[in-house]
Write an enzyme that holds these catalytic residues in place. Structure first.
Site, PDB file in Angstrom:
ATOM      1  CG  ASP A   1      -2.049   0.994   1.112  1.00 27.17           C
ATOM      2  OD1 ASP A   1      -2.418   1.340  -0.023  1.00 27.17           O
ATOM      3  OD2 ASP A   1      -2.555   1.445   2.161  1.00 27.17           O
TER       4      ASP A   1
ATOM      5  CG  HIS B   1      -0.775   2.204  -9.229  1.00 28.36           C
ATOM      6  ND1 HIS B   1      -0.896   1.855  -7.907  1.00 28.36           N
ATOM      7  CD2 HIS B   1      -1.894   2.921  -9.527  1.00 28.36           C
ATOM      8  CE1 HIS B   1      -2.033   2.334  -7.422  1.00 28.36           C
ATOM      9  NE2 HIS B   1      -2.650   3.000  -8.386  1.00 28.36           N
TER      10      HIS B   1
ATOM     11  CG  LEU C   1       9.263 -17.333  -3.939  1.00 30.58           C
ATOM     12  CD1 LEU C   1       9.234 -17.279  -2.409  1.00 30.58           C
ATOM     13  CD2 LEU C   1       9.735 -15.971  -4.469  1.00 30.58           C
TER      14      LEU C   1
HETATM   15  C1  IPE Z   1      -5.315  -2.632   0.026  1.00 33.33           C
HETATM   16  O1  IPE Z   1      -5.031  -1.297  -0.158  1.00 33.33           O
HETATM   17  C2  IPE Z   1      -5.329  -3.324  -1.296  1.00 33.33           C
HETATM   18  C3  IPE Z   1      -4.043  -3.502  -1.961  1.00 33.33           C
HETATM   19  C4  IPE Z   1      -2.883  -3.148  -1.492  1.00 33.33           C
HETATM   20  C5  IPE Z   1      -4.087  -4.145  -3.232  1.00 33.33           C
HETATM   21  P1  IPE Z   1      -6.202  -0.210  -0.243  1.00 33.33           P
HETATM   22  O2  IPE Z   1      -5.514   1.086  -0.454  1.00 33.33           O
HETATM   23  O3  IPE Z   1      -7.207  -0.597  -1.226  1.00 33.33           O
HETATM   24  O4  IPE Z   1      -6.837  -0.295   1.222  1.00 33.33           O
HETATM   25  P2  IPE Z   1      -7.726   0.746   1.998  1.00 33.33           P
HETATM   26  O5  IPE Z   1      -8.780   1.201   1.051  1.00 33.33           O
HETATM   27  O6  IPE Z   1      -6.841   1.883   2.404  1.00 33.33           O
HETATM   28  O7  IPE Z   1      -8.258   0.010   3.175  1.00 33.33           O
HETATM   29  C1  IPE Z   2      -1.740   0.246  -3.281  1.00 35.26           C
HETATM   30  O1  IPE Z   2      -1.485   1.602  -3.315  1.00 35.26           O
HETATM   31  C2  IPE Z   2      -1.986  -0.326  -4.654  1.00 35.26           C
HETATM   32  C3  IPE Z   2      -3.377  -0.722  -4.902  1.00 35.26           C
HETATM   33  C4  IPE Z   2      -4.361  -0.665  -4.051  1.00 35.26           C
HETATM   34  C5  IPE Z   2      -3.676  -1.205  -6.226  1.00 35.26           C
HETATM   35  P1  IPE Z   2      -2.663   2.665  -3.275  1.00 35.26           P
HETATM   36  O2  IPE Z   2      -3.059   2.954  -4.673  1.00 35.26           O
HETATM   37  O3  IPE Z   2      -3.763   2.222  -2.379  1.00 35.26           O
HETATM   38  O4  IPE Z   2      -1.927   3.932  -2.672  1.00 35.26           O
HETATM   39  P2  IPE Z   2      -2.496   4.918  -1.572  1.00 35.26           P
HETATM   40  O5  IPE Z   2      -2.867   4.084  -0.382  1.00 35.26           O
HETATM   41  O6  IPE Z   2      -3.675   5.591  -2.161  1.00 35.26           O
HETATM   42  O7  IPE Z   2      -1.347   5.840  -1.307  1.00 35.26           O
HETATM   43 MG    MG Z   3      -4.115   2.451  -0.394  1.00 34.66          MG
END
Ligand code: IPE
Ligand code: IPE
Ligand code: MG
Length: 242
Positions: free
Chosen positions: A10, A27, A121
């Site tokens: 995240d 991303h 792995l």
């Molecule tokens: C969790 O992250 C999902 C992934 C890392 C793929 P999110 O950014 O979607 O989670 P929330 O919305 O902050 O809980």
């Molecule tokens: C995690 O990073 C990747 C996915 C959920 C696909 P985020 O896109 O949730 O990044 P933040 O949390 O908004 O910074």
């Molecule tokens: Mg996020």
């Protein structure tokens, strides 16, 4: 050393925004952190790495972000699979892949088939995955077997239930890491993290490197996992096996 590590990757969006860039830039940058984690896990002899790439709830993001994520997933699958295969990595995509469309589904199937015999792995990519989906899916599969007479209700136990979940056959998750500073599970593995050690770090995913991974492992190693027992019981059993 943990045998199975799961990571909620995240913080990509915030990483990009901090630099005045679009979220999708984060991303793309996150892919390098994925490569570094896979390399690290393989070198350290971790058996299994499960990465949360896209949740069932992430479909609700702005359309252009979702489509960049899908393009990136396709691109990475195409460009990395040969290297993964050379490195003896077995790739598995876990989640409801039917929503990705037949082209991407075929690509996933091909990548899984190519790497299925590898053993250095196991790399699980959780895509369109939700912990609740996994539990409901397992329940449906079990219910069908009961309905057809193949299975008796009395024979449903934890082990049988586990056999119907998407990570069946792998070690339990020992360590769950979440980057990005939030302390929640966001519907990732629910059944499988019953006794996992949890580590939350403020590091945003694109900045998560080998050193960060190493630190998480060190923190994991310093913890006493008691599984409901007392500390004294654990210490005496460690003494007994030495
Ligand atoms: C969790 O992250 C999902 C992934 C890392 C793929 P999110 O950014 O979607 O989670 P929330 O919305 O902050 O809980
Ligand atoms: C995690 O990073 C990747 C996915 C959920 C696909 P985020 O896109 O949730 O990044 P933040 O949390 O908004 O910074
Ligand atoms: Mg996020």
């Amino acid at each position: 050393m943990p045998r199975h590590v799961a990571i909620i990757m995240d913080g990509n969006g915030r990483w990009a925004q901090q630099q005045g860039k679009r979220r999708t830039f984060g991303h793309k940058a996150g892919v390098e952190a994925v490569r570094a984690s896979v390399r690290f896990a393989r070198e350290k002899g971790i058996n299994c790495l499960t990465l949360f790439a896209f949740s069932s709830e992430n479909w609700n993001r702005p359309e252009d972000e979702v489509s960049v994520l899908m393009e990136l997933f396709t691109f990475v699958l195409k460009s990395e699979v040969k290297k993964l295969n050379r490195n003896d990595v077995k790739l598995k995509v876990v989640g409801d892949t039917s929503r990705f469309g037949s082209k991407l589904e075929q690509l996933i199937h091909k990548a899984e088939k190519l790497t299925e015999k590898n053993s250095a792995l196991v790399l699980n990519i959780a895509a369109n995955y939700g912990g609740r989906w996994d539990i409901v899916n397992a329940s449906q599969r079990i219910a069908k077997k009961v309905q057809s007479g193949e299975l008796a209700v009395e024979n449903i136990d934890e082990s049988l239930f586990d056999q119907h979940t998407s990570l069946y056959g792998l070690d339990n998750v020992d360590l769950l890491i979440r980057t990005g500073g939030d302390c929640r599970v966001s519907n990732f593995l629910l059944w499988q993290i019953a006794y996992a050690e949890l580590i939350f770090t403020d590091v945003l995913w694109p900045d998560f490197n080998e050193q960060c991974f190493e630190q998480a492992i060190q923190s994991f190693s310093s913890r006493q996992r008691r599984f409901g027992l007392t500390g004294e019981q654990i210490e005496s059993s460690v003494g007994a096996t030495c």
